[in-house]
Structures are given as C-alpha cells and as structure tokens.
Design a protein around this motif. Structure first.
Motif, PDB file in Angstrom:
ATOM      1  N   ARG A 198      -6.417   0.551  -6.492  1.00 47.63           N
ATOM      2  CA  ARG A 198      -5.637   1.774  -6.746  1.00 47.63           C
ATOM      3  C   ARG A 198      -5.884   2.285  -8.149  1.00 47.63           C
ATOM      4  NH1 ARG A 198      -3.872   5.905  -7.702  1.00 47.63           N
ATOM      5  NH2 ARG A 198      -1.804   6.784  -7.250  1.00 47.63           N
ATOM      6  N   GLY A 228       0.546   4.132  -2.967  1.00 48.38           N
ATOM      7  CA  GLY A 228       0.214   5.531  -2.699  1.00 48.38           C
ATOM      8  C   GLY A 228      -1.255   5.828  -2.950  1.00 48.38           C
ATOM      9  N   PRO A 238       0.815  -1.224   0.000  1.00 50.67           N
ATOM     10  CA  PRO A 238       0.000   0.000   0.000  1.00 50.67           C
ATOM     11  C   PRO A 238       0.842   1.265   0.000  1.00 50.67           C
ATOM     12  CG  PRO A 238      -0.866  -1.584   1.565  1.00 50.67           C
ATOM     13  CD  PRO A 238       0.460  -2.116   1.130  1.00 50.67           C
ATOM     14  N   VAL A 239       1.998   1.219   0.679  1.00 53.93           N
ATOM     15  CA  VAL A 239       2.869   2.403   0.702  1.00 53.93           C
ATOM     16  C   VAL A 239       3.372   2.704  -0.697  1.00 53.93           C
ATOM     17  CG1 VAL A 239       5.017   3.336   1.616  1.00 53.93           C
ATOM     18  CG2 VAL A 239       3.543   1.956   3.091  1.00 53.93           C
ATOM     19  N   SER A 290      -4.738   4.798   0.913  1.00 54.71           N
ATOM     20  CA  SER A 290      -3.816   4.002   1.715  1.00 54.71           C
ATOM     21  C   SER A 290      -4.562   3.167   2.741  1.00 54.71           C
ATOM     22  CB  SER A 290      -2.801   4.910   2.413  1.00 54.71           C
ATOM     23  OG  SER A 290      -1.910   4.154   3.203  1.00 54.71           O
ATOM     24  N   HIS A 319      -4.507  -0.885   2.671  1.00 52.16           N
ATOM     25  CA  HIS A 319      -4.070  -1.589   3.877  1.00 52.16           C
ATOM     26  C   HIS A 319      -5.163  -2.553   4.352  1.00 52.16           C
ATOM     27  CE1 HIS A 319      -0.129  -0.222   5.103  1.00 52.16           C
ATOM     28  NE2 HIS A 319      -0.433   1.027   4.799  1.00 52.16           N
TER      29      HIS A 319
END
Length: 922
Positions: A411, A346, A342-343, A352, A356
């Motif tokens: 995403r 972005g 997830p980091v 996020s 997560h």
C-alpha cells in the motif's frame, strides 16, 4: 435555464477515519503479539513461574475483548446508519479503559493481588457498561434501520462481558478466602459467559453481515430475521450453562439450546457459502472457527453434565482452553483481520485486490496446518508431540503478521501491477464459453503471481460458474507439515538429550562417531522405593536403551546425569530412553521430591571404565548451590502477607465441605529467596479450617500436581488405609471425619518422604473450639515451619531436611513476613494467638516481647485461665508456649500501651532465621 447537476460520486472513506481504525486495531495486534510472547517465553523457560493463565487472557480478554469493543461499535454505526452516542471519543475511551483493565487483571493475577484484580475487572465492566449505554441510545435514535435487531447481539454480549468480568474476579476472591466450592461454581459460570456469551454471541451476530461480505456476495434475505429470532435462545442458553455449578445437568441442557439457536443463525450462512463457494483465507478460517465453537459447546455440555464432582467439571472447562483460544477465538480474529486489513488500507479497487491477494497467500496450507495440528495438540498424545504440533499451528497462524506487513508495504509503494484483473473487465472481454474460461485462467495466474489462491472474481468468470476446488497442493503441504510435527515430537519424546529438543546437542546422550554398534536393552521396574535392578552393565561404546515401567504405587521417574529423563510416569506407565555411545559410568535417580534420598538411585556401569559413579549428591549438603539469603531484603510495595486472621467460629452441628487442590508453585519464602513449594489450594500453609466438637468435615482432595500426594488430618480419628492413601496426578479422594476433641490440629501430606513434603509447604491446621471459649477482639493463627533451601527457584534440599539444618524459619510459610507487614490491633483489646508447630523437626517456644499471657491452652486443655478464670484469681502468668513438632494451642493477652510488640520463637537462633513478627498496637 437548465442546470445540469454533476454526476454523483460514490462516497469514499475519509483517510483520517481509515487511519484511526488502523490505530485502533493496532491495539488488537499488540495484544496478540503479547500473548504469543508470553506463551513462547513460558515454554522457552524465560519466565518459568508464569502461569499459562497469562497468555490465555492476553489473547481472550486483551485481543478479543479489544476487537469486540472496536468492531461492535463499527458494525452498530453501519447497521443503524448513525454515529454512536459519544462518537469516536467514547469509543477511544472505552478501548483504552478496557485495555488498562485487561492489563491490570493479568498483572494482579501474576502478583497475587486481589485489589489489582478487582480494579482491572471493574475497568473492563465499566467499559462494557458504557458500550451498552451508547448502543441503546444509538438504537433508540435510529430511524427504521433494517438491520437494527442485529445490534441487540452486541448489547447482549457486552452485558455478558460486565457479568463475566465480575465472575472472573469472584473466582480469585473465593480462592483468597479458601472457599474452593464457590470458586469452582464461579469458574463454571465465568467460562461459558465469556466464551459463549461474549465471544460466541458477538461472532454469530457479526457474521450475519460479515460472512457474505467476506465472500463478496449478497446476504440471504432470511438471515437477519432468523438471527433476530435466535438471540433470545442464545442468551438464555448461556445463562443456563452459567448456573451449572449449582446443578451440573444444566450444562447439557444449555449446550443443546445454544447449538439449536446457533444453527438458526448459521443455516443462511451455510447456504451463502454453498452458493458462492469459500476459497479465501478469511472465509475458510471463519468456517473452521465455527466448527471449533460447536465442538467446545458439545464438550462443555456433555463433560460438565457427567462430571463426578465440581472439581471434575472445572477440569472439563479448563481443558477446553486450547480449543477455545486457538481453534475458535484466534482463528475468527485472524479471519476478520485478514479480510478487514485490506479494507482499512484502502487505495482503490486495484490496490484492494492486490492486498486481498497478499492476505490470502498459502491459504490452504495455513488452514490445514493450523486446524490439523491443533486437533493433534488437543489429543492425549505425549507432551512433546502436543508441544511440537501446537508450535506448528502457532507458526502457521503467525504468518498473518508477515502477510499484513507485506500488504502495508504494498500500500505504501502504491504499485498495483501485480493485482488480479477485476471481474467486470473479465466479463466484458469474455464473450464465449472458451473466452470465459481463458479469462478465469488468466485471473488465477495473476493471483498466483501475487502469491494468493484464485480469487472469487475468477470463479465468477469461469465457463460454468462452478465453485473453485481447493488447492490440493496447499492442503497436501499442510498434511505433510502435521506429519513432520508428529514425527519430530515423537522423536523428542523418546530420545531427549541435554543438547536440545530433538537430540541435537552434544554430550553423553547424543549420537557420536566411534560407537561399537552394540545395543544393550535394560528393563527396569519399581519396588517400594527402589529401582529393580538398581544397575546395568554396558560395554564401552555401546548404545543403551532403558525401559522403565512404573510398577510402584505412586508417580516416579528416572533422570540420568546426561540430562535424559523418562518424565513423570503414573502407575502402570512405561517409557524408554536411549543413550548412545556410552563411555563413562552414568548416575541416575528419581527426581520426585525425597525419593532420591530414600534410595531411588540407579547406576550405569561401563566395563573397562572407572566405576566411580557416585550418588553422594543425595546425602551431601547443597549449601554451595543453595539460594543466598539476604537479611536486608525488603518486599515490593504490593507485597501482601499471608492472612493470619483466624476463621470465624461456626455454629455447632455444621457440616464443613471443603475442596483442597494440590498444586506445585514457585513462591517467595522470605529474605529475597524463591523456592518451589508444594501447596494445598495454592498457599503455604493451606487453608485454616474451623469447627466445633461433633461437627462433620467432608474433604475432597484433588491432585493437580506432578507427583503423588496425600493428606492426614490429625483432627479425625479413623483408619488411615484409604483416606490417607497417596493419589496420583489427576486423581481425587474423599476424606470424611467427625471432630471429637477440641484443640488446634495439624494436617499434612503423608506421602513418603513426609519430612520433605511437609517442609516444602504441605501443611495446615484445623481449629476445633473448646467448650466455653470466650470471644476476643482479635484472633490470629501462626503456624511455625522450617525452610530448607535448594538453589534459587529450586526445590527443598532433602539432605538438609534429613540433617535438620534449616536455612530459614517461618510463621505461616514465609520468613520475616509479619516484620515487613505487622499485625494490627488496638490498645486494651484482647488478642488470641492460635499456635501450631508444623515442623517437620524443630520445636517452637512462642513469646511476645513486652507481653504476658493470662490464658494458655496447650494440647487440648487450659493450663492457665479458661472458663474457671484461674488467671483472674491468682497472680500467676505465662511468658511462653512451648510446642514440639505437631503440637498446638493458644495464648491470650491484652496489650496495655501503644507500641510495637515483637512476637518470636524464643529459640533465638531460629528467631534470627525468620520466626519473628510484629504486633502493632495503635
């Protein structure tokens, strides 16, 4: 004039940097996928000849090594607040070099090429060296970085990676040389260096920063300082354990030091977890991985320290592979990727939180299933139970790929409506205890709609701030999954059928309608090479339960024509198999090589049915099923012939200590055919030993095979009762003798039937130099043997062995190999050929086309030449050395001209089957 500065914006990671990290980590994911494919293919019998070593190193050296390369550089940049020397170009180059090296190492082992392994190990070592140099330069240029000491963890681990890669190569080097003692020592160095030095130190150093980040809380202030103090102890402990091959108690000393140092690193992390609470998948998986690491350190230290010998110590280290790879390494890797995915994706705070939450789906089910099933797979349970539980753990772990794909898809869509609310929003709207509780419940509900466990933000918004309790339903589901796996494995273990793992197929062994309901129980024992009783009568339609107890003196099994089998049973073990609705007679036999031919057959007779059960299969020639010989076959370019060079002579009075490990492999036997071979030290023939009259030989025989084996050294004179006894798989024995007479002596397996074991590859030679033996320019050893082909990739045909009708003849275990790869000498150089006829049944008459022998040593005496130089005083010479099975000697000659001198057995029918080679004189 007053100038107003615009408000500062928080820095956002640049998209191209995030994309680059995703591409780099795709290499890690690709290696994980490769390891899973290799492992699944091996156990699905897609490539049965593949050793478990390949998927293990795809996971450790490929996936974990690539991850260490990437994230050590990333964390070093973060901790030192400056880019590394060489920047992204250097990191990409190191990652590529490491991946190429790992691929070459795995390929080299699979094709048995020492050169390819060496090149691959060198690539890995060079990549690690560049990493050390880059970080040392980077650290020296850093200015007052508070966390700079943690970079030393990466420098230390990469330094150990350099050493570990070379130690791994040296294992195969000493294996090629037949020096088992040094191979064991390097193995006992390679394992702790790679597991504890490379993986362990990297993980412990990274978690100082990553652990509180995973839990979204502050680091304990003392954590960096304690980690800095612990590193020397960790590094020293790895070095101490690595030398345990020289003195085994060092393993226990080093393990204790490693654990004490690791506790200093983990103690602040424990306090962080207790304060904040651990509920996300990344945190729980990390905690489980550390527990597995502690177990591996304890098991390695205690097991190696108390091992009876180096072989047993190596077995302890080898036995940790499942716990190391799956319990520790892959769990910590999946934990890190679950948090970092997830980091890297972005997309802002809401996105996020959503990604997560997706990565945390079914957290407690996954954690419980993976760790409980892995624990069961590590226990000494039946193979089917361990297989099913291991598969269940792998499937639960593989859910990471599903979650990662869903996170990437989310995403791309950019829809954050399912994302849990942020902690800040909840805190502002919740002004009373009841409101806080409602806010926490709302957050949990939102997280659950996203398919995740309750988030850490929801915990902090609770009325009391208490730690979130585990998801009992998920944990219970994990327990149920493990229980189902055990039941399924137990069922498969007791009632295997030709239809599949759990008896889902059709045929004689599967349940079908119309059975009589009657059950017949039969107990079978073993006496010598016979089943007692050798048959059982069953009414038509009855269910038969056969219980075999191995009361013999070696490994046996029972295989039925329906496909069911007890599996290999050690002495004293028993097993029951069930056949439902028996309608026709069924043949049974022991599948251990040669046992069926010696009379180990069993009949299931059916009342009222034609009693035409036939065991002629163990007397017929299986030529119709034999592998097809291709006399025009050419080996691949990387093929390397068996090294025919004789060992160097030793000084008199030497004590020769060797370990011979029995293994059963599938190998090329020439003419494009592969067969199952029984070997000493993984090769046919076994290693050639050499000494002088009066030397003492101390041999350790270790049975790593699947059936009973033994060894008989003709070079020693002693009562055969104990040293030549058969030993079961997992056992070892000591065979000591003193060489009293010179010659080239056969050694071979003496387990019945000896003819089959010897023909399958279990033979070698011991050279005891005669006094006065002169030096020559080249010495070669050629051992002639017969090859009796079964089906392609199958076992030696026992009926052909009994009939003495070989399909191929070979020098040094493979037909035609020295025709493909000639032996090299020079004009005018003296050449000595040591010859041994291993048989088991046919003679050898050795001749070199275009050459004449002026020295002949046959069965312990010179018949031509020798110290008195008979051949120099008269005109006589020799054209052939004639040997019967189990006889040996040597011949010498000097090729006068350049050219290709063909050496053969002059029994031309045998020569045309492969007992031929070329001596290339340059």
């Amino acid at each position: 004039m007053e100038i107003t500065q615009p408000p500062a914006k928080s820095p956002q990671p640049r998209p191209h940097r995030r994309t680059t990290q995703i591409k780099r980590n795709a290499v890690v994911v690709a290696w994980i996928f490769t390891a899973l494919v290799l492992l699944a293919g091996k156990y699905a019998q897609l490539w049965p000849n593949l050793d478990a070593w390949a998927p293990l190193h795809a996971a450790l050296l490929g996936a974990l090594g690539s991850a260490i390369t990437i994230w050590s550089a990333h964390f070093a940049d973060t901790l030192l607040h400056r880019p590394a020397w060489g920047g992204a170009l250097m990191l990409n180059g190191r990652l590529g070099l490491h991946s190429v090296g790992a691929a070459l190492v795995i390929t080299g082992v699979c094709i048995n090429s020492q050169i390819v392994i060496g090149v691959g190990a060198s690539c890995v070592a060079v990549s690690a060296t560049l990493g050390v140099v880059a970080m040392v330069v980077q650290k020296r240029r850093a200015v007052a970085a508070r966390m700079a000491a943690l970079v030393d963890y990466y420098i230390c681990s990469l330094s150990y990676l350099m050493v570990g890669a070379l130690a791994g190569w040296s294992i195969k080097y000493f294996d090629f040389k037949g020096q088992a003692a040094w191979s064991n020592r390097m193995y006992l160095a390679h394992v702790p260096i790679m597991v504890l030095g490379v993986l362990g130190i990297t993980v412990l150093g990274t978690l100082v920063v990553l652990w509180p980040t995973m839990l979204r809380t502050k680091m304990e202030p003392v954590a960096p300082r304690q980690a800095q103090r612990a590193l020397p102890g960790l590094a020293l402990a790895v070095a101490v354990i690595a030398f345990s091959g020289l003195w085994r108690p060092l393993a226990g000393i080093g393990a204790l030091l490693y654990l004490l140092s690791a506790v200093a690193v983990v103690a602040p992390l424990w306090r962080t977890g207790a304060r904040k609470g651990v509920t996300n998948y990344a945190g729980l998986s990390t905690a489980a991985a550390l527990a597995w690491l502690a177990w591996c350190v304890i098991r390695l230290g205690v097991g190696v320290s108390y091992a009876a010998n180096d072989d047993a110590a190596r077995a302890v280290a080898h036995g940790l592979r499942l716990a190391v790879v799956s319990g520790f390494a892959l769990q910590i890797l999946l934990a890190a990727l679950s948090f970092l995915t997830p980091v890297m994706l972005g997309g802002g705070p809401a996105m996020s939180r959503l990604t997560h939450a997706i990565m945390d789906r079914y957290t407690w089910w996954r954690i419980t299933t993976i760790n409980l099933c892995l624990a069961l797979a590590c226990l000494p349970l039946p193979p089917a139970v361990r297989g099913v539980t291991g598969l269940s753990a792998a499937l639960a772990g593989a859910y990471f790929f599903v979650a990662a794909g869903q996170a990437i898809q989310a995403r791309r869509k950019g829809d954050t409506s399912a994302a849990p609310p942020s902690t800040v929003t909840l805190t502002k709207t919740a002004t009373a205890g009841g409101a806080k509780t409602r806010a926490a419940k709302n957050t949990n509900a939102a997280a659950q709609r996203a398919g995740a466990a309750p988030t850490a933000s929801a915990q902090s918004a609770g009325a009391t701030g208490a730690t979130q309790t585990p998801d009992r339903r998920g944990a219970l589901a994990g327990l149920v999954t493990a229980a189902v796996a055990v039941v399924a494995g137990a069922s498969a273990s007791s009632t295997q059928t030709p239809g599949g793992l759990m008896g889902l197929g059709t045929g004689q062994g599967s349940a079908s309608a119309g059975g009589s309901g009657q059950v017949v129980n039969a107990n079978i024992t073993i006496k010598g090479m016979s089943f007692v009783p050798s048959s059982v009568d069953v009414p038509v339609g009855a269910t038969l339960r056969l219980t075999l107890k191995n009361t013999g003196s070696e490994v046996h099994d029972l295989v039925l024509a329906t496909g069911q089998t007890t599996g290999r049973l050690a002495v004293g073990e028993s097993k029951t198999i069930t056949v439902n609705n028996v309608r026709e007679p069924i043949a049974g036999w022991c599948s251990v090589a040669g046992h069926r031919a010696m009379g180990m057959v069993f009949d299931v007779k059916v009342a009222g049915a034609s009693s035409n059960t036939s065991h002629s299969g163990h007397q017929h020639s299986a030529s119709s099923q034999s592998a097809q010989v291709d006399l025009n076959w050419q080996p691949p370019s990387y093929f390397k012939a068996h090294d025919a060079r004789a060992p160097r002579p030793q000084a008199p009075g030497t004590v020769h200590r060797h370990t011979l490990r029995v293994s059963e492999i599938t190998a090329q036997v020439g003419a494009g055919v592969t067969q199952k071979r029984m070997t000493y030290n993984g090769a046919v023939p076994g290693p050639v030993l050499r000494g002088q009259v009066g030397d003492r030989f101390e041999i350790t025989l270790v049975n790593d095979g699947t059936m009973s084996h033994s060894i008989d050294f003709h070079a020693g004179v002693l009562a055969p009762d104990k040293p030549m006894r058969s030993i079961s798989p997992g056992q070892s024995l000591q065979y000591n003798f003193t060489a009293t007479r010179s010659g080239i002596w056969l050694y071979h397996c003496s387990t019945a039937p000896m003819s089959v074991h010897l023909a399958a590859g279990m033979h070698g030679a011991v050279i005891i130099d005669p006094p006065g033996l002169s030096q020559v320019d080249h010495e070669f050893v050629l051992i002639q043997s017969e090859i009796y082909l079964g089906p392609e990739g199958g076992s030696t045909d026992e009926a052909k062995v009994a009939a003495k009708t070989p399909d191929l003849m070979a020098f040094n275990g493979m037909a035609f190999q020295y025709k493909y790869r000639p032996l090299q000498v020079g004009v005018g150089q003296r050449v000595r050929f040591w010859l041994m006829d291993a048989g088991p049944s046919l003679p050898c008459t050795f001749h070199v086309v275009g050459g004449q022998f002026d020295q002949v040593f046959y069965e312990g005496a010179w018949t031509l030449g020798g110290p008195d130089q008979i051949g120099a005083r008269w005109s006589g010479g020799s054209q052939a050395l004639n040997l019967g099975p189990c006889q040996g000697g040597f011949v010498e000659f000097v090729p006068p001209q350049a050219g290709h001198y063909t050496f053969v057995t002059h029994a031309f029918a045998d020569m045309e089957k492969g007992a031929v080679g070329v001596l290339q004189v340059q």
